[in-house]
Design a protein around this motif. Structure first.
Motif, mmCIF file in Angstrom:
data_model
loop_
_atom_site.group_PDB
_atom_site.id
_atom_site.type_symbol
_atom_site.label_atom_id
_atom_site.label_comp_id
_atom_site.label_asym_id
_atom_site.label_seq_id
_atom_site.Cartn_x
_atom_site.Cartn_y
_atom_site.Cartn_z
ATOM 1 N N GLU A 13 3.256 13.922 23.677
ATOM 2 C CA GLU A 13 2.990 15.341 23.624
ATOM 3 C C GLU A 13 1.357 15.181 24.188
ATOM 4 O O GLU A 13 0.510 14.612 23.591
ATOM 5 N N ILE A 14 1.011 15.884 25.361
ATOM 6 C CA ILE A 14 -0.156 16.121 25.866
ATOM 7 C C ILE A 14 -0.542 17.797 25.832
ATOM 8 O O ILE A 14 0.215 18.560 26.170
ATOM 9 N N VAL A 15 -1.823 18.055 25.418
ATOM 10 C CA VAL A 15 -2.169 19.480 25.225
ATOM 11 C C VAL A 15 -3.628 19.451 25.947
ATOM 12 O O VAL A 15 -4.354 18.480 26.321
ATOM 13 N N LEU A 16 -3.940 20.736 26.525
ATOM 14 C CA LEU A 16 -5.414 21.071 26.868
ATOM 15 C C LEU A 16 -5.986 21.533 25.366
ATOM 16 O O LEU A 16 -5.767 22.580 24.856
ATOM 17 N N GLU A 17 -7.031 20.919 25.275
ATOM 18 C CA GLU A 17 -7.960 21.298 24.051
ATOM 19 C C GLU A 17 -9.434 21.403 24.494
ATOM 20 O O GLU A 17 -9.884 20.489 25.196
ATOM 21 N N ASP A 18 -10.122 22.424 23.830
ATOM 22 C CA ASP A 18 -11.385 22.590 24.107
ATOM 23 C C ASP A 18 -12.202 21.827 22.967
ATOM 24 O O ASP A 18 -11.842 21.607 21.813
#
Length: 351
Positions: A13-18
């Motif tokens: 699981e790879i996500v774009l996160e701020d």
């Protein structure tokens, strides 16, 4: 988003996160706007398995460590860099107090904080902080994609320097992935007269020859070490290699490297493999007085030499980039890499 980051949440699981923008508090550090990041096999291994050797992901971690960017802020003590400079980012910061650092072997520092190696976050983000002396300024004619490839090129540079490879050496490299290809290319730049790269994927072998990274290639699929040696001695007028490098970590490839070497030869182990090996030919090591040396990342001057190799045209790294992805599609890049259709994937941004 202030500091968009590509985060490995857990296996698969790879996500774009701020994330928060890092503050420049140390007067010897600089803030870098990351522009290009190469996708490395170790990052993929973390994504698929959650670990690489003894390094285990226990909490969410920003990925990436093959990066280049532009300086956007400098600390008050910084003298060699200024805002707007393009830099290659050396992503491992040692303790300045360790024996390894003082002795010039800082890559072996037990307190090394290396990007995208647990528990340290990586460089796949908008802003990243580094000490001034772990940034290497890029000449105007080197672009940021080439700058990102300074990291893997530095591994090959370190391996070649450890081998003390020089004019007239004969080099065999097992593994035609990015590191193996670069080891062959750096070997050529350092003066190896004959270079044979060995793999089981014909397209990668053709790539090595077409791009001038090797003088010869051999597809070892289904072949014995005797057949490999027969080929090498045929093309090299009965001579064996003086230097072998393994960029696979495969125990059979490692054993074959040893078996191929000429007396007094040097074997350089670049690829990470199992902790213990079956069938390692220790008798040959002793009888031929061979030197076997391991490689762990890179150390003093490897980054600068790698930049010089690109700047002088002695090695061309741009052809290794076979696929490009936008920052927001980084997860797709990692999934695509598992298909084995790329040599080097480059991720841009974030803008």
């Amino acid at each position: 988003m202030n500091n968009p980051s590509i985060v490995l949440k857990k296996i698969g699981e790879i996500v774009l996160e701020d994330r928060p923008v890092p503050e420049l508090k140390d007067p010897d550090y600089v803030k870098i706007a990351i522009k290009k990041t190469g996708l490395c096999g170790s990052d993929v291994h973390f994504y698929e398995h959650g670990c690489v050797g003894s390094f285990v992901v226990k909490e969410p971690m920003v990925l990436g460590h093959e990066s280049s960017g532009v300086i956007v802020e400098v600390g008050s003590n910084v003298k060699t860099l200024k805002v707007g400079d393009k830099v290659a980012c050396e992503p491992g910061i040692p303790s300045r107090f360790s024996y390894e650092y003082k002795s010039g072997n800082y890559n072996l520092c037990p307190e090394m904080k290396f990007a995208a190696t647990p528990p340290n976050d990586g460089t796949l983000c908008r802003y990243y902080l580094l000490p001034e002396d772990f940034c290497v300024k890029l000449p105007d004619h080197i672009d940021l994609e080439e700058g990102a490839l300074v990291e893997p090129l530095s591994v090959a540079t370190h391996a070649t320097r450890l081998a003390k490879l020089t004019v007239g050496d004969r080099l065999v490299v097992f593994g035609a992935g990015p590191i193996g290809l670069l080891c062959a290319g750096v070997g050529k730049a350092f003066g190896a007269s004959k270079i044979c790269i060995i793999d089981i994927v014909e397209d990668k072998l053709e790539f090595a020859l077409t791009n001038g990274l090797a003088t010869h290639s051999f597809n070892s699929k289904g072949k014995s070490v005797d057949e490999i040696l027969e080929y090498i001695e045929k093309i090299w007028d009965g001579e064996r290699p003086t230097v072998t490098m393994d960029a696979t970590g495969n125990q059979y490839c490692i054993a074959n490297c040893i078996k191929l070497l000429a007396k007094k030869g040097r074997h350089i182990q670049v690829g990470m493999g199992k902790d213990t090996l079956d069938g390692f030919p220790m008798g040959i090591v002793a009888e031929r007085e061979l030197l076997v040396t391991g490689v762990f990342r890179y150390t003093v001057d490897d980054y600068k030499i790698a930049v010089d190799l690109i700047a002088s045209g002695k090695i061309s790294v741009k052809p290794l980039i076979t696929h490009r992805f936008k920052f927001e599609d980084a997860a797709k890049a990692y999934d695509f890499s598992k298909e084995g259709k790329s040599i080097k994937i480059m991720i841009s941004g974030p803008e």
